[in-house]
Write an enzyme that holds these catalytic residues in place. Structure first.
Site, PDB file in Angstrom:
ATOM      1  N   PHE A 124      85.956 111.990 -44.995  1.00 60.13           N
ATOM      2  CA  PHE A 124      85.828 111.187 -43.777  1.00 60.13           C
ATOM      3  C   PHE A 124      87.129 111.292 -42.986  1.00 60.13           C
ATOM      4  CE2 PHE A 124      83.099 107.879 -41.914  1.00 60.13           C
ATOM      5  CZ  PHE A 124      81.894 108.208 -42.484  1.00 60.13           C
ATOM      6  N   GLN A 245      88.065 100.334 -31.070  1.00 62.74           N
ATOM      7  CA  GLN A 245      87.801 101.710 -31.482  1.00 62.74           C
ATOM      8  C   GLN A 245      86.575 102.292 -30.786  1.00 62.74           C
ATOM      9  OE1 GLN A 245      86.433 102.823 -35.755  1.00 62.74           O
ATOM     10  NE2 GLN A 245      88.486 103.629 -35.477  1.00 62.74           N
ATOM     11  N   HIS A 247      84.054 105.207 -31.171  1.00 61.89           N
ATOM     12  CA  HIS A 247      83.607 106.191 -32.164  1.00 61.89           C
ATOM     13  C   HIS A 247      83.286 107.480 -31.424  1.00 61.89           C
ATOM     14  CE1 HIS A 247      81.402 108.165 -35.327  1.00 61.89           C
ATOM     15  NE2 HIS A 247      81.655 107.185 -36.162  1.00 61.89           N
ATOM     16  N   LEU A 257      74.712 105.190 -32.995  1.00 55.35           N
ATOM     17  CA  LEU A 257      75.752 105.897 -33.736  1.00 55.35           C
ATOM     18  C   LEU A 257      75.221 107.085 -34.531  1.00 55.35           C
ATOM     19  CD1 LEU A 257      78.801 105.708 -34.671  1.00 55.35           C
ATOM     20  CD2 LEU A 257      77.875 104.751 -36.763  1.00 55.35           C
ATOM     21  N   GLU A 260      80.237 109.575 -38.788  1.00 53.93           N
ATOM     22  CA  GLU A 260      81.279 110.563 -39.018  1.00 53.93           C
ATOM     23  C   GLU A 260      80.969 111.373 -40.281  1.00 53.93           C
ATOM     24  OE1 GLU A 260      85.235 108.979 -38.034  1.00 53.93           O
ATOM     25  OE2 GLU A 260      85.725 109.465 -40.110  1.00 53.93           O
ATOM     26  N   ARG A 291      89.637 108.584 -35.558  1.00 54.33           N
ATOM     27  CA  ARG A 291      88.714 108.428 -34.438  1.00 54.33           C
ATOM     28  C   ARG A 291      89.398 108.345 -33.081  1.00 54.33           C
ATOM     29  NH1 ARG A 291      84.658 104.323 -37.611  1.00 54.33           N
ATOM     30  NH2 ARG A 291      83.768 105.988 -38.880  1.00 54.33           N
ATOM     31  N   HIS A 357      82.832 100.907 -30.692  1.00 51.27           N
ATOM     32  CA  HIS A 357      82.303 100.806 -32.045  1.00 51.27           C
ATOM     33  C   HIS A 357      82.851  99.628 -32.848  1.00 51.27           C
ATOM     34  CE1 HIS A 357      80.536 102.298 -35.722  1.00 51.27           C
ATOM     35  NE2 HIS A 357      81.702 102.472 -36.304  1.00 51.27           N
ATOM     36  N   ARG A 401      91.266 101.927 -36.980  1.00 49.69           N
ATOM     37  CA  ARG A 401      90.684 101.871 -38.327  1.00 49.69           C
ATOM     38  C   ARG A 401      90.195 103.243 -38.761  1.00 49.69           C
ATOM     39  NH1 ARG A 401      85.348 101.446 -40.416  1.00 49.69           N
ATOM     40  NH2 ARG A 401      84.428 101.192 -38.360  1.00 49.69           N
TER      41      ARG A 401
HETATM   42  C1  LIG Z   1      76.329 101.500 -36.380  1.00 50.83           C
HETATM   43  C2  LIG Z   1      77.522 101.181 -37.247  1.00 50.83           C
HETATM   44  C3  LIG Z   1      77.829 101.972 -38.329  1.00 50.83           C
HETATM   45  C4  LIG Z   1      78.934 101.683 -39.145  1.00 50.83           C
HETATM   46  N1  LIG Z   1      79.218 102.474 -40.229  1.00 50.83           N
HETATM   47  C5  LIG Z   1      80.256 102.146 -41.054  1.00 50.83           C
HETATM   48  C6  LIG Z   1      80.520 102.888 -42.247  1.00 50.83           C
HETATM   49  O1  LIG Z   1      79.817 103.814 -42.599  1.00 50.83           O
HETATM   50  N2  LIG Z   1      81.576 102.522 -43.011  1.00 50.83           N
HETATM   51  C7  LIG Z   1      82.383 101.466 -42.678  1.00 50.83           C
HETATM   52  O2  LIG Z   1      83.322 101.178 -43.414  1.00 50.83           O
HETATM   53  N3  LIG Z   1      82.144 100.744 -41.561  1.00 50.83           N
HETATM   54  C8  LIG Z   1      81.100 101.050 -40.745  1.00 50.83           C
HETATM   55  N4  LIG Z   1      80.866 100.293 -39.630  1.00 50.83           N
HETATM   56  C9  LIG Z   1      81.638  99.062 -39.411  1.00 50.83           C
HETATM   57  C10 LIG Z   1      81.125  97.976 -40.341  1.00 50.83           C
HETATM   58  O3  LIG Z   1      79.771  98.169 -40.606  1.00 50.83           O
HETATM   59  C11 LIG Z   1      81.311  96.582 -39.748  1.00 50.83           C
HETATM   60  O4  LIG Z   1      82.649  96.413 -39.352  1.00 50.83           O
HETATM   61  C12 LIG Z   1      80.976  95.534 -40.798  1.00 50.83           C
HETATM   62  O5  LIG Z   1      79.690  95.756 -41.324  1.00 50.83           O
HETATM   63  C13 LIG Z   1      81.075  94.111 -40.268  1.00 50.83           C
HETATM   64  O6  LIG Z   1      80.684  93.257 -41.317  1.00 50.83           O
HETATM   65  P1  LIG Z   1      80.890  91.693 -41.242  1.00 50.83           P
HETATM   66  O7  LIG Z   1      80.443  91.142 -42.541  1.00 50.83           O
HETATM   67  O8  LIG Z   1      82.267  91.398 -40.789  1.00 50.83           O
HETATM   68  O9  LIG Z   1      79.931  91.239 -40.058  1.00 50.83           O
HETATM   69  P2  LIG Z   1      78.389  91.579 -39.719  1.00 50.83           P
HETATM   70  O10 LIG Z   1      77.740  92.448 -40.699  1.00 50.83           O
HETATM   71  O11 LIG Z   1      78.385  91.985 -38.286  1.00 50.83           O
HETATM   72  O12 LIG Z   1      77.714  90.160 -39.860  1.00 50.83           O
HETATM   73  C14 LIG Z   1      78.047  89.084 -39.020  1.00 50.83           C
HETATM   74  C15 LIG Z   1      77.235  87.887 -39.457  1.00 50.83           C
HETATM   75  O13 LIG Z   1      77.663  86.741 -38.741  1.00 50.83           O
HETATM   76  C16 LIG Z   1      76.548  86.032 -38.297  1.00 50.83           C
HETATM   77  N5  LIG Z   1      76.958  85.244 -37.131  1.00 50.83           N
HETATM   78  C17 LIG Z   1      77.646  85.667 -36.046  1.00 50.83           C
HETATM   79  N6  LIG Z   1      77.860  84.629 -35.221  1.00 50.83           N
HETATM   80  C18 LIG Z   1      77.307  83.553 -35.800  1.00 50.83           C
HETATM   81  C19 LIG Z   1      77.195  82.189 -35.446  1.00 50.83           C
HETATM   82  N7  LIG Z   1      77.688  81.710 -34.304  1.00 50.83           N
HETATM   83  N8  LIG Z   1      76.541  81.353 -36.270  1.00 50.83           N
HETATM   84  C20 LIG Z   1      75.996  81.799 -37.435  1.00 50.83           C
HETATM   85  N9  LIG Z   1      76.094  83.079 -37.820  1.00 50.83           N
HETATM   86  C21 LIG Z   1      76.742  83.933 -37.018  1.00 50.83           C
HETATM   87  C22 LIG Z   1      75.509  87.074 -38.024  1.00 50.83           C
HETATM   88  O14 LIG Z   1      74.214  86.523 -38.018  1.00 50.83           O
HETATM   89  C23 LIG Z   1      75.746  88.000 -39.221  1.00 50.83           C
HETATM   90  O15 LIG Z   1      75.083  87.498 -40.345  1.00 50.83           O
HETATM   91  C24 LIG Z   1      79.760 100.575 -38.824  1.00 50.83           C
HETATM   92  C25 LIG Z   1      79.447  99.776 -37.730  1.00 50.83           C
HETATM   93  C26 LIG Z   1      78.341 100.081 -36.938  1.00 50.83           C
HETATM   94  C27 LIG Z   1      78.082  99.193 -35.731  1.00 50.83           C
END
Ligand SMILES: Cc1cc2nc3c(=O)[nH]c(=O)nc-3n(C[C@H](O)[C@H](O)[C@H](O)COP(=O)(O)OP(=O)(O)OC[C@H]3O[C@@H](n4cnc5c(N)ncnc54)[C@H](O)[C@@H]3O)c2cc1C
Length: 590
Positions: A124, A245, A247, A257, A260, A291, A357, A401
C-alpha cells in the site's frame, strides 16, 4: 426552567459511545466485556457506518509475505505524516498493530489467506521496508471489502457481549458540569423526534469523518462531523483541520472510491500519452507513493494538459493483472467500475481523479483516547470525554495519513480507550454527578429555534454553497488569495446556516430536521478548515500552498488548534516516542 429538567426523559449509563463504526464498536466491546453498562448511539444501523465501505486493508507489520518490523512501520507513518504526527501515539499504534489484527482474526474476521494459512497482505502507498527502500506487503486484507468484514465481526462480538444499541439515535450536544467535565449528551430518537438526556460517567465520541463538507467525496452521507460540532460548541478546540486527504483514485464524475489496493496489486496510472507518469515524480515508490504526493502529481498532469478524454482525469490501468486476480482480490472494484464508469477493468482502464477522502484533523486526544484541550497555552484533559477514530486527532496521521492506517487506528485506539475507561472506572463508580441544566437548555434552545422558524434558507441550498466553496477554494493545491476568498465566503455563509428553515415540522422520522441539525455541525468544520488553512504559511502533507511551497519546520512544526470563537492557538508536536528513538524531520522524497 426546572420544568425543562423534569420534562426530558433520562437514562443513565456507565459509558455512552456516540458512533458505531469500527472505533466505537471496538471500544464498546472492551467496555461491555468488562461488565460496564454501555449505550452505543448511531444515526444508522451499526453495520452501515462508513467503516463498512473500507476496501483496501488494515496495516500491521506481521511480515507474513516479506520481512517487516514495527520500526519500519513507525518510520513510514512519521514520514507519511510529514512529521506532524505525534511520535508517542504512532509508536503505540504500530507496536499494538499485530496484536490488534490477530485479535480480529480470533474474533472470526474472514481475512484472505496465503497458501500456508497466514493472513494475506498487500503493498500500500507509503508502506516500505528498510526505512523507505521499497514497497512492503503490510496491508492485511479481506479481498477489497476489509472494512465490511471488520465491522460485521465487531458488531457480532458486541451483540454477544450485550452492548446496548440505540439505533437511529442522533447525539446533539455534550453536557457538562461547571468545571467543564463531560457528564453525557442530549440525543434525539429519530423515529419519534423525542429528545433524551443520556447521563454517562464517560462519554466517547466516535462519530467518524466530515468529508461531506466537500462537493466531491468518497464519504457516506452520514459523515457530517457531528462529534466535531459538539466539541466545538462545548469550547473544545479542533486540531489540524487544514489537513484533508484527497484520495488519488475516485471514479471521475462519480466520487466513488477505487481502493489503493488496485495499485498495491500492481495497477498503475497513465496520462493521455499512455505514460506511467508517477515514475517521473516518485522514482522509487512510483504509484505507491503516499496519497498527497500522488494526488498532486495527477493534478499537475491534468493542469499541464496531459489529462485523458476531455482532459479532466487520468486513467488507472489494471487489465494486465489478469481476470483471475481482479475477480479474486478486487471483485468490488470491478463492480464499481462497471456501475459508475461503465468500464470493465478486465479490459479497459478506469477514469479517475483525486477525490476528498479523509480528515487528518479532529478532536485532540492522547493515545488513551482522552480529549485534551488547551487553556492559556497549557494542555488540559477534559474529564469524562474521549475521542477515537476519524473524528479524533490522536495524532497519528499528522498532515497526511497512509492508506490502511485508519482501520488500524480504529481498533488500536478503540481498544486502548476502552481499557483506559475500565481502569479509571472504579474511581468514578460512585453515583452520577449532579447535572446542571445549562447545557440541556442550550441544546433544547438550538432545536427549538430551528423548529419555530417560519421562513429562511433551505438546508440543502446552504449546504451546497458550502460544499462548492470548500471544493473550489480548499482543494489539492491552495493559493493564498483563493483561500482568503474561501474564508470570507464561509464567514458569509454562517448567518445563512443560522437561518435555516424547513417546512415539515412533523416529529416522526423528520429527515429535514436531522439534515438541519447536521448542517450546524458541518459549518463548524468548514470554518475550522478555512481559518486553519489560511494561517499555515508553509506546505506540509496535504496542505500545499502555492506561495509557500516548502515545509518550514522552524516555524510550523506545530499543531493548529481552532476554537469556535474563531481563535487559533498552536501546540508542539510530540517528537518523543515512548521507547524508540525520535525520528527527526528530513526532506520527504519517494
Ligand atoms: C470509501 C472508503 C474506503 C476506505 N478504505 C480504507 C481502507 O481500506 N483502509 C483504511 O485504513 N481506511 C480506509 N478508509 C478510512 C476509514 O474507513 C475511516 O476513516 C474509518 O472507517 C472511520 O471509522 P470511525 O469508526 O471513526 O467512523 P465511521 O465508521 O464513519 O462511523 C461513524 C459512526 O458515528 C455515528 N454518528 C455520527 N454522528 C452521530 C450522531 N450525531 N449521533 C449518533 N451517531 C452518530 C454514525 O452513525 C456511525 O455509526 C476508507 C474510507 C472510505 C470513505
Amino acid at each position: 426552567m426546572a420544568a425543562v429538567k423534569k420534562s426530558l426523559p433520562r437514562r443513565q449509563f456507565d459509558v455512552v459511545v456516540v458512533g458505531a463504526g469500527g472505533a466505537g464498536l471496538r471500544c464498546s466491546l472492551q467496555l461491555a466485556q468488562a461488565g460496564l453498562s454501555v449505550a452505543v448511539l448511531s444515526k444508522v444501523f451499526p453495520t452501515r457506518s462508513h467503516t463498512v465501505a473500507a476496501q483496501g486493508g488494515v496495516s500491521a507489520s506481521l511480515g507474513n509475505m516479506s520481512e517487516d518490523h514495527w520500526q519500519w512501520h513507525m518510520y513510514d507513518t512519521v514520514k507519511g505524516s510529514d512529521w506532524l504526527g505525534d511520535q508517542d501515539a504512532i509508536e503505540f499504534m504500530v507496536r499494538e498493530a499485530p496484536n490488534a489484527v490477530y485479535e480480529l482474526e480470533h474474533f472470526g474476521m474472514p481475512f484472505d489467506r496465503n497458501p500456508d494459512g497466514t493472513i494475506y497482505q498487500r503493498p500500500f502507498g507509503g508502506h516500505t521496508s528498510h526505512f523507505g527502500e521499497k514497497p512492503v506487503q503490510r496491508a492485511c486484507a479481506a479481498a477489497d471489502r476489509t472494512g465490511h468484514a471488520m465491522l460485521h465481526t465487531l458488531y457480532q462480538r458486541n451483540v454477544a457481549a450485550r452492548t446496548q444499541f440505540f439505533v437511529e439515535w442522533m447525539a446533539l450536544d455534550l453536557l457538562r458540569n461547571n468545571a467543564g467535565d463531560v457528564l453525557g449528551v442530549t440525543a434525539m430518537e429519530m423515529e419519534t423526534g423525542e429528545i433524551f438526556v443520556l447521563e454517562a460517567k464517560h462519554t466517547v465520541l466516535a462519530t467518524g469523518g466530515a468529508g461531506r463538507i466537500f462537493a466531491a467525496t468518497t464519504n457516506a452521507f452520514i459523515n457530517t462531523g457531528d462529534g466535531l460540532g459538539m466539541a466545538a460548541r462545548a469550547g473544545i478546540p479542533l486540531q489540524d483541520m487544514e489537513f484533508w486527504q484527497f484520495h488519488p483514485t475516485g471514479v471521475a464524475g462519480a466520487g466513488v472510491l477505487i481502493t489503493e489496493g488496485v495499485r498495491g496489486e500492481g495497477g498503475y496510472l497513465l496520462n493521455k500519452d499512455g505514460e506511467r507518469f508517477m515514475e517521473r515524480y516518485a522514482p522509487q515508490l512510483k504509484d505507491l507513493a503516499p496519497r498527497d504526493f500522488v494526488s498532486r502529481s495527477m493534478d499537475q498532469e491534468i493542469k499541464e494538459g496531459r489529462g485523458c478524454g476531455d482532459g479532466s482525469y487520468v486513467q488507472l490501468k489494471l487489465d494486465h493483472l489478469g481476470a483471475e486476480t481482479i475477480m479474486k482480490r478486487l471483485p468490488s472494484i470491478r463492480e464499481i467500475a462497471i456501475k459508475f464508469a461503465n468500464i470493465d477493468p478486465i479490459k479497459d482502464p478506469i477514469p479517475v481523479v483525486p477525490t476528498l477522502h479523509y480528515q487528518m484533523g479532529g478532536i485532540p486526544a492522547n493515545y488513551h483516547g482522552q480529549v485534551v484541550t488547551q487553556v492559556n497555552g497549557v494542555e488540559k484533559i477534559v474529564n469524562g470525554l474521549y475521542a477515537i477514530g476519524e473524528c479524533a486527532a490522536t495524532s497519528v496521521h499528522g498532515a497526511n495519513r497512509l492508506g490502511t492506517n485508519s482501520l488500524l487506528d480504529l481498533i488500536v485506539f478503540g481498544r486502548s480507550a476502552g481499557n483506559f475507561i475500565v481502569s479509571q472506572h472504579p474511581e468514578r463508580e460512585h453515583a452520577h454527578q449532579e447535572l446542571p441544566d445549562t447545557d440541556i437548555e442550550a441544546s433544547l434552545d438550538r432545536v427549538n429555534r430551528l423548529e419555530s422558524r417560519t421562513s429562511g434558507e433551505k438546508t440543502h441550498d446552504v449546504i451546497n454553497r458550502m460544499r462548492d466553496t470548500m471544493q473550489s477554494h480548499c482543494g489539492v493545491f491552495r493559493k493564498m488569495d483563493i483561500l482568503q476568498e474561501g474564508e470570507r465566503m464561509v464567514a458569509d455563509l454562517v448567518p445563512q446556516f443560522d437561518n435555516i428553515y424547513y417546512a415539515d415540522k412533523s416529529k416522526v422520522f423528520n429527515t429535514a430536521r436531522i439534515e438541519a441539525l447536521e448542517a450546524a455541525n458541518m459549518i463548524e468544520v468548514a470554518r475550522a478548515t478555512v481559518k486553519s488553512a489560511v494561517n499555515r504559511l508553509e506546505s506540509r502533507g496535504a496542505h500545499a500552498l502555492d506561495e509557500y511551497p516548502e515545509r518550514d519546520d522552524e516555524n510550523w512544526l506545530k499543531h493548529t488548534l481552532w476554537f469556535a470563537d474563531n481563535r487559533l492557538e498552536y501546540k508542539p508536536v510530540r517528537m518523543q516516542p515512548l521507547t524508540a528513538e525520535s525520528i527527526p524531520p528530513k526532506p520527504r522524497t519517494f
